[in-house]
Structures are given as C-alpha cells and as structure tokens.
Design a protein around this motif. Structure first.
Motif, PDB file in Angstrom:
ATOM      1  N   ARG A  27       0.832  -1.212   0.000  1.00 13.86           N
ATOM      2  CA  ARG A  27       0.000   0.000   0.000  1.00 13.86           C
ATOM      3  C   ARG A  27       0.863   1.257   0.000  1.00 13.86           C
ATOM      4  O   ARG A  27       0.522   2.249  -0.637  1.00 13.86           O
ATOM      5  CB  ARG A  27      -0.969  -0.010   1.177  1.00 13.86           C
ATOM      6  N   SER A  28       2.014   1.220   0.695  1.00 13.86           N
ATOM      7  CA  SER A  28       2.905   2.394   0.713  1.00 13.86           C
ATOM      8  C   SER A  28       3.499   2.655  -0.677  1.00 13.86           C
ATOM      9  O   SER A  28       3.884   3.775  -0.983  1.00 13.86           O
ATOM     10  CB  SER A  28       4.032   2.209   1.737  1.00 13.86           C
ATOM     11  N   ALA A  29       3.538   1.610  -1.514  1.00 14.30           N
ATOM     12  CA  ALA A  29       4.026   1.756  -2.891  1.00 14.30           C
ATOM     13  C   ALA A  29       2.889   2.056  -3.866  1.00 14.30           C
ATOM     14  O   ALA A  29       3.103   2.113  -5.068  1.00 14.30           O
ATOM     15  CB  ALA A  29       4.760   0.486  -3.308  1.00 14.30           C
ATOM     16  N   GLY A  30       1.673   2.216  -3.328  1.00 12.63           N
ATOM     17  CA  GLY A  30       0.547   2.607  -4.153  1.00 12.63           C
ATOM     18  C   GLY A  30      -0.343   1.486  -4.652  1.00 12.63           C
ATOM     19  O   GLY A  30      -1.235   1.719  -5.465  1.00 12.63           O
ATOM     20  N   TYR A  31      -0.123   0.256  -4.193  1.00 14.67           N
ATOM     21  CA  TYR A  31      -0.937  -0.874  -4.628  1.00 14.67           C
ATOM     22  C   TYR A  31      -2.167  -1.070  -3.738  1.00 14.67           C
ATOM     23  O   TYR A  31      -2.109  -0.849  -2.535  1.00 14.67           O
ATOM     24  CB  TYR A  31      -0.117  -2.169  -4.616  1.00 14.67           C
ATOM     25  N   THR A  32      -3.241  -1.512  -4.346  1.00 10.28           N
ATOM     26  CA  THR A  32      -4.416  -1.949  -3.599  1.00 10.28           C
ATOM     27  C   THR A  32      -4.162  -3.396  -3.198  1.00 10.28           C
ATOM     28  O   THR A  32      -3.668  -4.187  -4.005  1.00 10.28           O
ATOM     29  CB  THR A  32      -5.677  -1.862  -4.488  1.00 10.28           C
ATOM     30  N   THR A  33      -4.486  -3.748  -1.952  1.00  9.58           N
ATOM     31  CA  THR A  33      -4.265  -5.119  -1.499  1.00  9.58           C
ATOM     32  C   THR A  33      -5.519  -5.689  -0.857  1.00  9.58           C
ATOM     33  O   THR A  33      -6.364  -4.962  -0.349  1.00  9.58           O
ATOM     34  CB  THR A  33      -3.118  -5.206  -0.462  1.00  9.58           C
ATOM     35  N   GLU A  34      -5.605  -6.999  -0.910  1.00 10.26           N
ATOM     36  CA  GLU A  34      -6.574  -7.761  -0.126  1.00 10.26           C
ATOM     37  C   GLU A  34      -5.784  -8.895   0.508  1.00 10.26           C
ATOM     38  O   GLU A  34      -4.930  -9.493  -0.143  1.00 10.26           O
ATOM     39  CB  GLU A  34      -7.693  -8.345  -0.998  1.00 10.26           C
ATOM     40  N   THR A  35      -6.065  -9.189   1.770  1.00  7.20           N
ATOM     41  CA  THR A  35      -5.323 -10.231   2.471  1.00  7.20           C
ATOM     42  C   THR A  35      -6.246 -11.381   2.859  1.00  7.20           C
ATOM     43  O   THR A  35      -7.430 -11.184   3.139  1.00  7.20           O
ATOM     44  CB  THR A  35      -4.626  -9.678   3.730  1.00  7.20           C
ATOM     45  N   PHE A  36      -5.646 -12.575   2.879  1.00  9.56           N
ATOM     46  CA  PHE A  36      -6.374 -13.794   3.217  1.00  9.56           C
ATOM     47  C   PHE A  36      -5.474 -14.673   4.075  1.00  9.56           C
ATOM     48  O   PHE A  36      -4.285 -14.813   3.807  1.00  9.56           O
ATOM     49  CB  PHE A  36      -6.778 -14.557   1.950  1.00  9.56           C
ATOM     50  N   ALA A  37      -6.059 -15.283   5.105  1.00 12.43           N
ATOM     51  CA  ALA A  37      -5.306 -16.125   6.036  1.00 12.43           C
ATOM     52  C   ALA A  37      -5.125 -17.551   5.531  1.00 12.43           C
ATOM     53  O   ALA A  37      -4.352 -18.308   6.105  1.00 12.43           O
ATOM     54  CB  ALA A  37      -5.996 -16.145   7.398  1.00 12.43           C
ATOM     55  N   SER A  38      -5.827 -17.923   4.459  1.00  7.17           N
ATOM     56  CA  SER A  38      -5.703 -19.287   3.939  1.00  7.17           C
ATOM     57  C   SER A  38      -6.098 -19.326   2.472  1.00  7.17           C
ATOM     58  O   SER A  38      -6.778 -18.417   1.963  1.00  7.17           O
ATOM     59  CB  SER A  38      -6.608 -20.247   4.723  1.00  7.17           C
ATOM     60  N   ALA A  39      -5.685 -20.396   1.827  1.00  9.98           N
ATOM     61  CA  ALA A  39      -6.080 -20.615   0.433  1.00  9.98           C
ATOM     62  C   ALA A  39      -7.592 -20.786   0.339  1.00  9.98           C
ATOM     63  O   ALA A  39      -8.231 -20.268  -0.581  1.00  9.98           O
ATOM     64  CB  ALA A  39      -5.359 -21.845  -0.114  1.00  9.98           C
ATOM     65  N   GLN A  40      -8.177 -21.480   1.305  1.00  8.81           N
ATOM     66  CA  GLN A  40      -9.624 -21.695   1.311  1.00  8.81           C
ATOM     67  C   GLN A  40     -10.371 -20.367   1.408  1.00  8.81           C
ATOM     68  O   GLN A  40     -11.403 -20.171   0.767  1.00  8.81           O
ATOM     69  CB  GLN A  40     -10.049 -22.623   2.458  1.00  8.81           C
ATOM     70  N   GLU A  41      -9.844 -19.455   2.223  1.00 14.66           N
ATOM     71  CA  GLU A  41     -10.476 -18.147   2.368  1.00 14.66           C
ATOM     72  C   GLU A  41     -10.455 -17.405   1.031  1.00 14.66           C
ATOM     73  O   GLU A  41     -11.440 -16.784   0.635  1.00 14.66           O
ATOM     74  CB  GLU A  41      -9.757 -17.337   3.448  1.00 14.66           C
ATOM     75  N   PHE A  42      -9.331 -17.470   0.322  1.00 12.75           N
ATOM     76  CA  PHE A  42      -9.263 -16.821  -0.988  1.00 12.75           C
ATOM     77  C   PHE A  42     -10.245 -17.463  -1.965  1.00 12.75           C
ATOM     78  O   PHE A  42     -10.916 -16.761  -2.724  1.00 12.75           O
ATOM     79  CB  PHE A  42      -7.847 -16.883  -1.560  1.00 12.75           C
ATOM     80  N   LEU A  43     -10.346 -18.785  -1.959  1.00 15.95           N
ATOM     81  CA  LEU A  43     -11.276 -19.471  -2.864  1.00 15.95           C
ATOM     82  C   LEU A  43     -12.728 -19.100  -2.580  1.00 15.95           C
ATOM     83  O   LEU A  43     -13.576 -19.190  -3.466  1.00 15.95           O
ATOM     84  CB  LEU A  43     -11.087 -20.986  -2.784  1.00 15.95           C
ATOM     85  N   GLY A  44     -13.023 -18.669  -1.359  1.00 17.50           N
ATOM     86  CA  GLY A  44     -14.371 -18.257  -0.999  1.00 17.50           C
ATOM     87  C   GLY A  44     -14.728 -16.860  -1.498  1.00 17.50           C
ATOM     88  O   GLY A  44     -15.882 -16.454  -1.434  1.00 17.50           O
ATOM     89  N   ARG A  45     -13.741 -16.149  -1.993  1.00 18.16           N
ATOM     90  CA  ARG A  45     -13.958 -14.804  -2.518  1.00 18.16           C
ATOM     91  C   ARG A  45     -14.594 -14.898  -3.907  1.00 18.16           C
ATOM     92  O   ARG A  45     -14.354 -15.837  -4.643  1.00 18.16           O
ATOM     93  CB  ARG A  45     -12.610 -14.092  -2.632  1.00 18.16           C
ATOM     94  N   ASP A  46     -15.379 -13.892  -4.267  1.00 14.39           N
ATOM     95  CA  ASP A  46     -15.911 -13.829  -5.630  1.00 14.39           C
ATOM     96  C   ASP A  46     -14.765 -13.794  -6.629  1.00 14.39           C
ATOM     97  O   ASP A  46     -13.703 -13.224  -6.348  1.00 14.39           O
ATOM     98  CB  ASP A  46     -16.772 -12.570  -5.819  1.00 14.39           C
ATOM     99  N   HIS A  47     -14.992 -14.398  -7.794  1.00 13.14           N
ATOM    100  CA  HIS A  47     -13.984 -14.414  -8.855  1.00 13.14           C
ATOM    101  C   HIS A  47     -13.594 -12.981  -9.218  1.00 13.14           C
ATOM    102  O   HIS A  47     -14.456 -12.133  -9.408  1.00 13.14           O
ATOM    103  CB  HIS A  47     -14.540 -15.143 -10.083  1.00 13.14           C
ATOM    104  N   TYR A  48     -12.312 -12.726  -9.292  1.00  9.60           N
ATOM    105  CA  TYR A  48     -11.792 -11.395  -9.613  1.00  9.60           C
ATOM    106  C   TYR A  48     -11.433 -11.346 -11.096  1.00  9.60           C
ATOM    107  O   TYR A  48     -10.637 -12.154 -11.570  1.00  9.60           O
ATOM    108  CB  TYR A  48     -10.559 -11.108  -8.748  1.00  9.60           C
ATOM    109  N   ASN A  49     -12.016 -10.420 -11.822  1.00 11.47           N
ATOM    110  CA  ASN A  49     -11.775 -10.312 -13.261  1.00 11.47           C
ATOM    111  C   ASN A  49     -10.866  -9.152 -13.636  1.00 11.47           C
ATOM    112  O   ASN A  49     -10.665  -8.885 -14.816  1.00 11.47           O
ATOM    113  CB  ASN A  49     -13.104 -10.163 -14.009  1.00 11.47           C
ATOM    114  N   GLY A  50     -10.320  -8.468 -12.657  1.00  9.54           N
ATOM    115  CA  GLY A  50      -9.476  -7.309 -12.933  1.00  9.54           C
ATOM    116  C   GLY A  50      -8.010  -7.688 -13.073  1.00  9.54           C
ATOM    117  O   GLY A  50      -7.640  -8.857 -13.137  1.00  9.54           O
TER     118      GLY A  50
END
Length: 96
Positions: A27-50
């Motif tokens: 974020r300090s370098a200007g990036y948007t981030t999302e964090t996840f504690a596990s692979a399963q948590e990421f898989l539970g996220r809506d599909h990202y098309n960006g």
C-alpha cells in the motif's frame, strides 16, 4: 459506463504478521491489497476479473500454496502468482 476494479495484489499467508507487513509495504508503494489467512479463504472470494496478482505462501495449513495454484488452474482462473516461503531451498525451487 463500466467501472473497472483497481489493480490488486492478493496476499495469502497464514502468518498474520507477514500479511500485515506485506500489505502495508504494498500500500505504501501505491498498490491496492486484499489479504487472506488461507487458500480456502481466498477461494471463498468472488472471482476477480481485474488486473492483479497473488503473493502466495507455499506452506500453509490445509490447502498449500501449490495446491491453490492447481485449484486455480483447474478452474481456469488466470492470474500471475509470486510464491513466497520461509522454508524453501534451491532443490525445491527448481521443481517450480
């Protein structure tokens, strides 16, 4: 007019301090981030098309980083992956 999501770096690591510090650095370098504690948590996220990439820990409880990569390939989910680990060595890295 269609609004496109911001380019995003998805940080997936089971260590909370690693997630927090990587997210702050990005974020300090200007990036948007999302964090996840596990692979399963990421898989539970809506599909990202960006535009984005995964910053992915190799060794996590449950589904590993390599396991997540296989799942994403099966699901035809194409996003660059940068693997991180505190447990790697040269023979392991040569298998990637």
């Amino acid at each position: 007019m269609m609004v496109r999501p911001e380019p995003t770096v998805f940080v997936i690591d089971d260590d909370a301090s690693v997630r927090k510090s990587l997210s702050r650095l990005l974020r300090s370098a200007g990036y948007t981030t999302e964090t996840f504690a596990s692979a399963q948590e990421f898989l539970g996220r809506d599909h990202y098309n960006g535009i984005g990439c995964l910053l992915l820990d190799v060794q996590m409880p449950g589904l590993s980083g390599m396991g997540l990569q296989k799942e994403l390939n099966r699901a035809d989910y194409h996003m660059p992956i940068i693997f991180i680990t505190g447990h790697g060595d040269i023979p392991w890295a040569s298998k990637l």
